[in-house]
Motif scaffolding. Structure first.
Motif, PDB file in Angstrom:
ATOM      1  N   LYS A  13      10.682   3.371   4.579  1.00 18.89           N
ATOM      2  CA  LYS A  13       9.816   3.973   3.602  1.00 18.89           C
ATOM      3  C   LYS A  13      10.522   3.048   2.111  1.00 18.89           C
ATOM      4  O   LYS A  13      11.638   2.828   2.257  1.00 18.89           O
ATOM      5  CB  LYS A  13       9.449   5.143   3.270  1.00 18.89           C
ATOM      6  N   GLY A  39       0.806  -1.171   0.051  1.00 16.10           N
ATOM      7  CA  GLY A  39       0.064  -0.046   0.092  1.00 16.10           C
ATOM      8  C   GLY A  39       1.106   1.191   0.014  1.00 16.10           C
ATOM      9  O   GLY A  39       1.252   1.759  -1.098  1.00 16.10           O
ATOM     10  N   SER A  40       1.106   1.725   1.319  1.00 17.13           N
ATOM     11  CA  SER A  40       1.940   2.766   1.312  1.00 17.13           C
ATOM     12  C   SER A  40       3.571   2.823   1.049  1.00 17.13           C
ATOM     13  O   SER A  40       4.314   3.659   0.803  1.00 17.13           O
ATOM     14  CB  SER A  40       1.870   3.777   2.613  1.00 17.13           C
TER      15      SER A  40
END
Length: 209
Positions: A179, A142-143
């Motif tokens: 990230k 997703g992110s």
């Protein structure tokens, strides 16, 4: 009387001719000389030596063929597992995370089912890289951002030096937020594929006679 003597002489000469011819035939039928026999023995010995060499070469060739056939049968399940690992890499390019997970798990089952051997052990590093790639991809689903236990993140970084797995945003004592995990997952899949090619190169080497 003269006729008798003449006929007797003729008969005597005829008899001498028959005897001479018989002696000639006997001489013709005489066996080979010692020199000829020695030459024949030498030729037979040469032929026998050549037959022994040819037989040894034939046995050596047959042995090599048998060894290669045994190796081919032994490698058959390994090659099947390699095909599954290649398929997992292929779907990663255009497929979803779940597609990769499905193919990776199918390949993992085949690798883990292999009997322990030096050849099978070559595939373990591939499975390890794919497993970590799956973990990273699912974590960042997703992110592309996820939280790792600091020890797990350190393990990933130390296991794959020089490979970008993700960018650390926050590094707390109890959590590391990372990230860019989708990119990192793809990088780990590619690392697994590199290991797979190394394994294939080693398996392609001919076996020792």
């Amino acid at each position: 009387m003269r006729k008798a003597l003449v006929y007797g002489g003729i008969f005597f000469l005829f008899a001498l001719g028959v005897v001479g011819e018989a002696e000639g035939q006997t001489k013709k039928k005489a066996g080979p000389s010692v020199t000829e026999l020695q030459a024949q023995i030498i030729q037979l010995q040469t032929d026998l030596a050549a037959c022994k060499v040819a037989s040894a070469e034939a046995m050596k060739t047959a042995g090599l063929v048998a060894v290669e056939e045994t190796r081919r049968l032994k490698l058959a399940p390994i090659m099947d597992a390699i095909g599954a690992l290649r398929a997992a890499h292929s779907v990663a390019d255009g497929g979803s995370i779940m597609d990769f997970k499905q193919y990776y798990l199918a390949a993992k089952v085949k690798v883990e089912a292999l009997p322990p051997s030096a050849e099978a052990s070559l595939l373990a590093p591939v499975v390890d890289a794919y497993s970590d790639a799956n973990t990273v991809l699912l974590a960042g689903k997703g992110s592309g951002v996820a939280t790792f236990a600091p020890s797990e993140w350190r393990r990933l970084v130390s296991t794959y030096p020089g490979i970008h797995i993700g960018t650390v945003e926050v590094d707390w004592s109890n959590a590391t937020i990372v990230k860019d995990l989708h990119e990192g997952g793809i990088n780990l899949i590619n690392e697994g594929f590199k290991r797979l090619k190394v394994a294939e190169e080693r398996l392609a080497k001919p076996s020792s006679p």
